[in-house]
Design an enzyme around this catalytic site. Sequence first.
Site, mmCIF file in Angstrom:
data_model
loop_
_atom_site.group_PDB
_atom_site.id
_atom_site.type_symbol
_atom_site.label_atom_id
_atom_site.label_comp_id
_atom_site.label_asym_id
_atom_site.label_seq_id
_atom_site.Cartn_x
_atom_site.Cartn_y
_atom_site.Cartn_z
ATOM 1 N N SER A 50 0.856 -1.204 0.000
ATOM 2 C CA SER A 50 0.000 0.000 0.000
ATOM 3 C C SER A 50 0.887 1.248 0.000
ATOM 4 C CB SER A 50 -0.893 0.003 1.245
ATOM 5 O OG SER A 50 -0.091 0.185 2.404
ATOM 6 N N ASP A 83 -1.203 -1.699 -3.964
ATOM 7 C CA ASP A 83 -2.571 -1.754 -3.433
ATOM 8 C C ASP A 83 -3.113 -0.318 -3.269
ATOM 9 O OD1 ASP A 83 -4.806 -3.025 -2.337
ATOM 10 O OD2 ASP A 83 -4.007 -2.966 -0.296
ATOM 11 N N HIS A 84 -4.233 -0.034 -3.894
ATOM 12 C CA HIS A 84 -4.914 1.276 -3.754
ATOM 13 C C HIS A 84 -4.044 2.487 -4.113
ATOM 14 C CE1 HIS A 84 -8.594 -0.345 -1.990
ATOM 15 N NE2 HIS A 84 -7.840 -1.117 -1.231
ATOM 16 N N HIS A 184 -13.361 -2.682 4.290
ATOM 17 C CA HIS A 184 -11.976 -2.752 4.789
ATOM 18 C C HIS A 184 -11.904 -2.703 6.318
ATOM 19 C CE1 HIS A 184 -10.840 -1.273 0.630
ATOM 20 N NE2 HIS A 184 -9.953 -2.238 0.832
ATOM 21 N N LYS A 188 -15.874 -4.165 10.520
ATOM 22 C CA LYS A 188 -16.656 -4.150 9.276
ATOM 23 C C LYS A 188 -18.158 -4.064 9.536
ATOM 24 C CE LYS A 188 -13.333 -7.206 6.890
ATOM 25 N NZ LYS A 188 -12.509 -6.192 6.282
ATOM 26 N N ASP A 260 -5.686 -8.457 4.572
ATOM 27 C CA ASP A 260 -4.659 -7.789 5.366
ATOM 28 C C ASP A 260 -4.992 -7.894 6.858
ATOM 29 O OD1 ASP A 260 -2.641 -6.235 6.335
ATOM 30 O OD2 ASP A 260 -3.288 -4.362 5.432
ATOM 31 N N ARG A 264 -2.838 -9.074 10.278
ATOM 32 C CA ARG A 264 -2.475 -8.129 11.351
ATOM 33 C C ARG A 264 -2.935 -8.666 12.698
ATOM 34 N NH1 ARG A 264 -4.105 -2.108 8.995
ATOM 35 N NH2 ARG A 264 -2.670 -2.144 7.252
ATOM 36 N N ARG A 285 13.535 -10.976 18.456
ATOM 37 C CA ARG A 285 13.392 -12.273 17.775
ATOM 38 C C ARG A 285 12.454 -13.203 18.525
ATOM 39 N NH1 ARG A 285 19.768 -13.194 17.330
ATOM 40 N NH2 ARG A 285 19.434 -12.588 19.503
HETATM 41 P P1 13P Z 1 -9.112 -6.359 4.897
HETATM 42 O O1 13P Z 1 -8.980 -5.128 5.726
HETATM 43 O O2 13P Z 1 -10.481 -6.954 4.992
HETATM 44 O O3 13P Z 1 -8.050 -7.370 5.223
HETATM 45 O O4 13P Z 1 -8.922 -5.942 3.365
HETATM 46 C C1 13P Z 1 -7.643 -5.700 2.856
HETATM 47 C C2 13P Z 1 -7.674 -5.065 1.511
HETATM 48 O O5 13P Z 1 -8.676 -4.987 0.834
HETATM 49 C C3 13P Z 1 -6.409 -4.515 1.014
HETATM 50 O O6 13P Z 1 -6.557 -3.863 -0.206
HETATM 51 O O1 G3H Z 2 -6.874 -1.770 2.093
HETATM 52 C C1 G3H Z 2 -5.859 -1.388 2.613
HETATM 53 C C2 G3H Z 2 -4.824 -2.312 3.153
HETATM 54 O O2 G3H Z 2 -5.313 -3.098 4.200
HETATM 55 C C3 G3H Z 2 -3.584 -1.565 3.503
HETATM 56 O O3 G3H Z 2 -3.778 -0.782 4.622
HETATM 57 O O4 G3H Z 2 -3.104 1.553 3.985
HETATM 58 O O5 G3H Z 2 -3.010 0.748 6.380
HETATM 59 O O6 G3H Z 2 -1.358 -0.104 4.696
HETATM 60 P P1 G3H Z 2 -2.752 0.445 4.926
HETATM 61 ZN ZN ZN Z 3 -8.450 -2.894 -0.414
#
Ligand code: 13P
Ligand code: G3H
Ligand code: ZN
Length: 316
Positions: A50, A83-84, A184, A188, A260, A264, A285
């Site tokens: 991202s 991503d995005h 996301h 949710k 994601d 996490r 570690r």
């Molecule tokens: P989640 O937050 O549901 O894991 O979605 C992640 C996502 O769409 C990243 O682009």
């Molecule tokens: O959809 C977003 C992903 O989960 C990435 O999240 O922008 O916090 O890295 P982030």
């Molecule tokens: Zn997403």
Amino acid sequence: MALVDTKKMFEMAYKGGYAIGAFNVNNMEITQGIINAIGKEKAPLILQISRGAREYASISYLKAIIDVAVKENPDIPIVMHLDHGDTFDICKQCVDDGFSSVMVDASKHPFEENVKITSQVVEYAHDHGVVVEAELGRLGGIEEDVVGVSADEIKSHLTDPDQAVDFVEKTGVDSLAVAVGTSHGAYKFKTEPKLAFDVIEQISEKMPDYPLVMHGSSSVLKEFKDLINKYGGDMPDAMGVPEEAISKAAKMGICKVNIDTDLRMALTAKIRQVFAEQPAVFDPRKYLGPGREAIKEMVKRKLHVLGCAGKAAECK
Ligand code: 13P
Ligand code: G3H
Ligand code: ZN
């Protein structure tokens, strides 16, 4: 094997009725946890970065880590994906940085503006041999850099099937992220969501063989939320997308599923557990290692939900 794009894996996923897992990476341990699962389960893989991850770790570190993963796993097809990406500039930067796939997410703009930005990215990326994912419709939820609609608004912002056809024709984009009721982040839904399978079906009927993408597809598993809270965390109750719904969507033309939050949560639960049970630990570690293992187990589980375990060879 060098980095690959998504063409072959989406073709095979569509034909085989499974989906490729797209997992977000922010550091070495997360990447290794994912790779260790993939190596064991022999699944094709999309590693996604991202804008937040770029800023957190710097792209040169993440690229170097992924290059090692690619070199050490010659039998696994691996995609490095943005991503995005919300502007042409960030997408161009990623193409120039060696990504094999980019997502341009201009879904917050009106349709014509989304078409314009996406087309610009497609033109540049295709000229450089890079594939493009775009988004149409609005997802729910909020993460650091991705702001969606509220839970109540999700149903009125689903992807319109006719508009999806028009969008793909106008932009020439390689895959399309659709809004079908997912969201996301970790918070949710208050009750179990119903995905709009009818929308997936209608889009797939109108665009046979065309790869669709589902974002916001973590299941926010209660056992992990409970572990986090047991060991000092404070996560409110929330529901994610049920794993059975993900498996069903994967058989209906959804070829890429973004996860994601579940990774996490697995990592956080394990690190909290180590801190709570072994308060004398201060060697990173001793908690990052178990955290990496927790990511591996979560990814293994997801590969079976998606049906892509064992599919690496056919996707090369
Ligand atoms: P989640 O937050 O549901 O894991 O979605 C992640 C996502 O769409 C990243 O682009
Ligand atoms: O959809 C977003 C992903 O989960 C990435 O999240 O922008 O916090 O890295 P982030
Ligand atoms: Zn997403």
